[in-house]
Design a protein around this motif. Structure first.
Motif, PDB file in Angstrom:
ATOM      1  N   SER A  79       0.812  -1.215   0.000  1.00 52.17           N
ATOM      2  CA  SER A  79       0.000   0.000   0.000  1.00 52.17           C
ATOM      3  C   SER A  79       0.849   1.270   0.000  1.00 52.17           C
ATOM      4  O   SER A  79       0.340   2.350  -0.274  1.00 52.17           O
ATOM      5  N   LEU A  80       2.139   1.148   0.276  1.00 57.51           N
ATOM      6  CA  LEU A  80       3.038   2.308   0.240  1.00 57.51           C
ATOM      7  C   LEU A  80       3.620   2.567  -1.151  1.00 57.51           C
ATOM      8  O   LEU A  80       4.311   3.557  -1.359  1.00 57.51           O
ATOM      9  N   THR A  81       3.369   1.662  -2.099  1.00 57.45           N
ATOM     10  CA  THR A  81       4.066   1.725  -3.384  1.00 57.45           C
ATOM     11  C   THR A  81       3.398   2.587  -4.443  1.00 57.45           C
ATOM     12  O   THR A  81       4.024   2.951  -5.422  1.00 57.45           O
ATOM     13  N   GLY A  82       2.129   2.911  -4.259  1.00 57.78           N
ATOM     14  CA  GLY A  82       1.399   3.660  -5.281  1.00 57.78           C
ATOM     15  C   GLY A  82       1.661   5.146  -5.216  1.00 57.78           C
ATOM     16  O   GLY A  82       2.403   5.631  -4.350  1.00 57.78           O
ATOM     17  N   PRO A  83       1.046   5.885  -6.118  1.00 53.23           N
ATOM     18  CA  PRO A  83       1.205   7.339  -6.132  1.00 53.23           C
ATOM     19  C   PRO A  83       0.823   7.948  -4.786  1.00 53.23           C
ATOM     20  O   PRO A  83      -0.221   7.629  -4.236  1.00 53.23           O
ATOM     21  N   GLY A  84       1.689   8.759  -4.264  1.00 49.98           N
ATOM     22  CA  GLY A  84       1.444   9.371  -2.965  1.00 49.98           C
ATOM     23  C   GLY A  84       1.600   8.401  -1.809  1.00 49.98           C
ATOM     24  O   GLY A  84       1.327   8.740  -0.673  1.00 49.98           O
ATOM     25  N   GLY A  85       2.033   7.172  -2.105  1.00 47.98           N
ATOM     26  CA  GLY A  85       2.241   6.183  -1.054  1.00 47.98           C
ATOM     27  C   GLY A  85       0.977   5.735  -0.371  1.00 47.98           C
ATOM     28  O   GLY A  85       1.004   5.315   0.781  1.00 47.98           O
ATOM     29  N   LYS A  86      -0.152   5.792  -1.078  1.00 50.34           N
ATOM     30  CA  LYS A  86      -1.423   5.444  -0.435  1.00 50.34           C
ATOM     31  C   LYS A  86      -2.239   4.458  -1.251  1.00 50.34           C
ATOM     32  O   LYS A  86      -3.439   4.345  -1.057  1.00 50.34           O
ATOM     33  N   SER A  87      -1.620   3.780  -2.180  1.00 47.01           N
ATOM     34  CA  SER A  87      -2.344   2.798  -2.993  1.00 47.01           C
ATOM     35  C   SER A  87      -1.338   1.773  -3.517  1.00 47.01           C
ATOM     36  O   SER A  87      -0.168   1.832  -3.189  1.00 47.01           O
ATOM     37  N   TYR A  88      -1.829   0.870  -4.331  1.00 46.19           N
ATOM     38  CA  TYR A  88      -0.965  -0.176  -4.889  1.00 46.19           C
ATOM     39  C   TYR A  88      -0.427   0.255  -6.246  1.00 46.19           C
ATOM     40  O   TYR A  88      -1.183   0.669  -7.115  1.00 46.19           O
ATOM     41  N   SER A  89       0.861   0.115  -6.431  1.00 53.83           N
ATOM     42  CA  SER A  89       1.471   0.406  -7.723  1.00 53.83           C
ATOM     43  C   SER A  89       1.257  -0.776  -8.660  1.00 53.83           C
ATOM     44  O   SER A  89       1.693  -1.888  -8.357  1.00 53.83           O
ATOM     45  N   PRO A  90       0.604  -0.558  -9.816  1.00 49.60           N
ATOM     46  CA  PRO A  90       0.454  -1.653 -10.775  1.00 49.60           C
ATOM     47  C   PRO A  90       1.799  -2.234 -11.207  1.00 49.60           C
ATOM     48  O   PRO A  90       1.917  -3.438 -11.412  1.00 49.60           O
ATOM     49  N   ALA A  91       2.819  -1.402 -11.315  1.00 50.59           N
ATOM     50  CA  ALA A  91       4.140  -1.884 -11.726  1.00 50.59           C
ATOM     51  C   ALA A  91       4.719  -2.853 -10.695  1.00 50.59           C
ATOM     52  O   ALA A  91       5.374  -3.829 -11.047  1.00 50.59           O
ATOM     53  N   VAL A  92       4.459  -2.596  -9.415  1.00 49.78           N
ATOM     54  CA  VAL A  92       4.927  -3.502  -8.358  1.00 49.78           C
ATOM     55  C   VAL A  92       4.075  -4.769  -8.354  1.00 49.78           C
ATOM     56  O   VAL A  92       4.598  -5.881  -8.337  1.00 49.78           O
ATOM     57  N   VAL A  93       2.759  -4.609  -8.400  1.00 46.96           N
ATOM     58  CA  VAL A  93       1.854  -5.769  -8.378  1.00 46.96           C
ATOM     59  C   VAL A  93       2.182  -6.715  -9.524  1.00 46.96           C
ATOM     60  O   VAL A  93       2.225  -7.937  -9.347  1.00 46.96           O
ATOM     61  N   ASN A  94       2.457  -6.166 -10.704  1.00 49.91           N
ATOM     62  CA  ASN A  94       2.745  -7.005 -11.869  1.00 49.91           C
ATOM     63  C   ASN A  94       4.057  -7.765 -11.763  1.00 49.91           C
ATOM     64  O   ASN A  94       4.272  -8.712 -12.515  1.00 49.91           O
ATOM     65  N   ARG A  95       4.919  -7.379 -10.852  1.00 48.66           N
ATOM     66  CA  ARG A  95       6.191  -8.069 -10.666  1.00 48.66           C
ATOM     67  C   ARG A  95       6.152  -9.083  -9.513  1.00 48.66           C
ATOM     68  O   ARG A  95       7.100  -9.802  -9.295  1.00 48.66           O
ATOM     69  N   LEU A  96       5.069  -9.088  -8.761  1.00 53.37           N
ATOM     70  CA  LEU A  96       4.970 -10.026  -7.637  1.00 53.37           C
ATOM     71  C   LEU A  96       4.606 -11.419  -8.140  1.00 53.37           C
ATOM     72  O   LEU A  96       3.788 -11.554  -9.055  1.00 53.37           O
ATOM     73  N   PRO A  97       5.179 -12.443  -7.524  1.00 55.25           N
ATOM     74  CA  PRO A  97       4.808 -13.812  -7.912  1.00 55.25           C
ATOM     75  C   PRO A  97       3.327 -14.073  -7.628  1.00 55.25           C
ATOM     76  O   PRO A  97       2.735 -13.494  -6.711  1.00 55.25           O
ATOM     77  N   THR A  98       2.732 -14.952  -8.403  1.00 55.38           N
ATOM     78  CA  THR A  98       1.321 -15.299  -8.257  1.00 55.38           C
ATOM     79  C   THR A  98       0.994 -15.722  -6.832  1.00 55.38           C
ATOM     80  O   THR A  98      -0.045 -15.342  -6.291  1.00 55.38           O
ATOM     81  N   GLU A  99       1.874 -16.502  -6.202  1.00 51.65           N
ATOM     82  CA  GLU A  99       1.624 -16.986  -4.844  1.00 51.65           C
ATOM     83  C   GLU A  99       1.440 -15.828  -3.864  1.00 51.65           C
ATOM     84  O   GLU A  99       0.621 -15.897  -2.954  1.00 51.65           O
ATOM     85  N   VAL A 100       2.214 -14.775  -4.034  1.00 48.90           N
ATOM     86  CA  VAL A 100       2.100 -13.606  -3.153  1.00 48.90           C
ATOM     87  C   VAL A 100       0.749 -12.927  -3.374  1.00 48.90           C
ATOM     88  O   VAL A 100       0.061 -12.579  -2.417  1.00 48.90           O
ATOM     89  N   LEU A 101       0.364 -12.759  -4.639  1.00 52.97           N
ATOM     90  CA  LEU A 101      -0.918 -12.119  -4.938  1.00 52.97           C
ATOM     91  C   LEU A 101      -2.087 -12.928  -4.380  1.00 52.97           C
ATOM     92  O   LEU A 101      -3.018 -12.368  -3.812  1.00 52.97           O
ATOM     93  N   VAL A 102      -2.012 -14.240  -4.503  1.00 53.31           N
ATOM     94  CA  VAL A 102      -3.072 -15.094  -3.965  1.00 53.31           C
ATOM     95  C   VAL A 102      -3.163 -14.932  -2.451  1.00 53.31           C
ATOM     96  O   VAL A 102      -4.253 -14.834  -1.885  1.00 53.31           O
TER      97      VAL A 102
END
Length: 125
Positions: A79-102
């Motif tokens: 939640s610290l990775t998005g714009p203004g540090g208050k949301s999810y960065s799509p660039a970070v989410v897209n690099r996370l392994p599937t297991e982490v997202l699940v």
């Protein structure tokens, strides 16, 4: 060129031996885990703004590694990775392994609202 690169996608972050690797970026797992724990400690101490400022100045690959090493605090770090540090960065989410997202997807009704944000971050615009 890998199949992921041909599709314009990033390779997911991974741990190999004692290193965290995100694309061409890599760092010692011990260093990443230590920094991730420090950021989680800042959040636990109520110093979220300080943690946000620190996360903002990092490259996407390092943010991804910090979330990956975040153990039970992965959602808070994400939640610290998005714009203004208050949301999810799509660039970070897209690099996370599937297991982490699940593991980040909630089944408890109190936290279901976060599922929408995670799914929105991984969906193409």
């Amino acid at each position: 060129m890998s199949n992921l690169e041909a599709q314009g996608l990033e390779s997911p972050a991974e741990v190999q031996d004692d290193r965290v690797i995100v694309g061409s970026w890599s760092k010692s797992l011990a260093e990443v885990a230590q920094e991730s724990a420090r950021l989680r400690a800042l959040l636990a101490e109520g110093r979220a703004e300080e943690a946000r400022r620190e996360m903002e100045g990092r490259p996407v690959e390092e943010k991804t590694a910090l979330v990956l090493a975040g153990a039970e605090g992965q959602e808070e770090l994400l939640s610290l990775t998005g714009p203004g540090g208050k949301s999810y960065s799509p660039a970070v989410v897209n690099r996370l392994p599937t297991e982490v997202l699940v593991n980040l997807l909630a089944v408890d009704s109190e936290y279901l609202k976060h599922n929408i944000d995670i799914l929105r971050a991984i969906s193409p615009e």
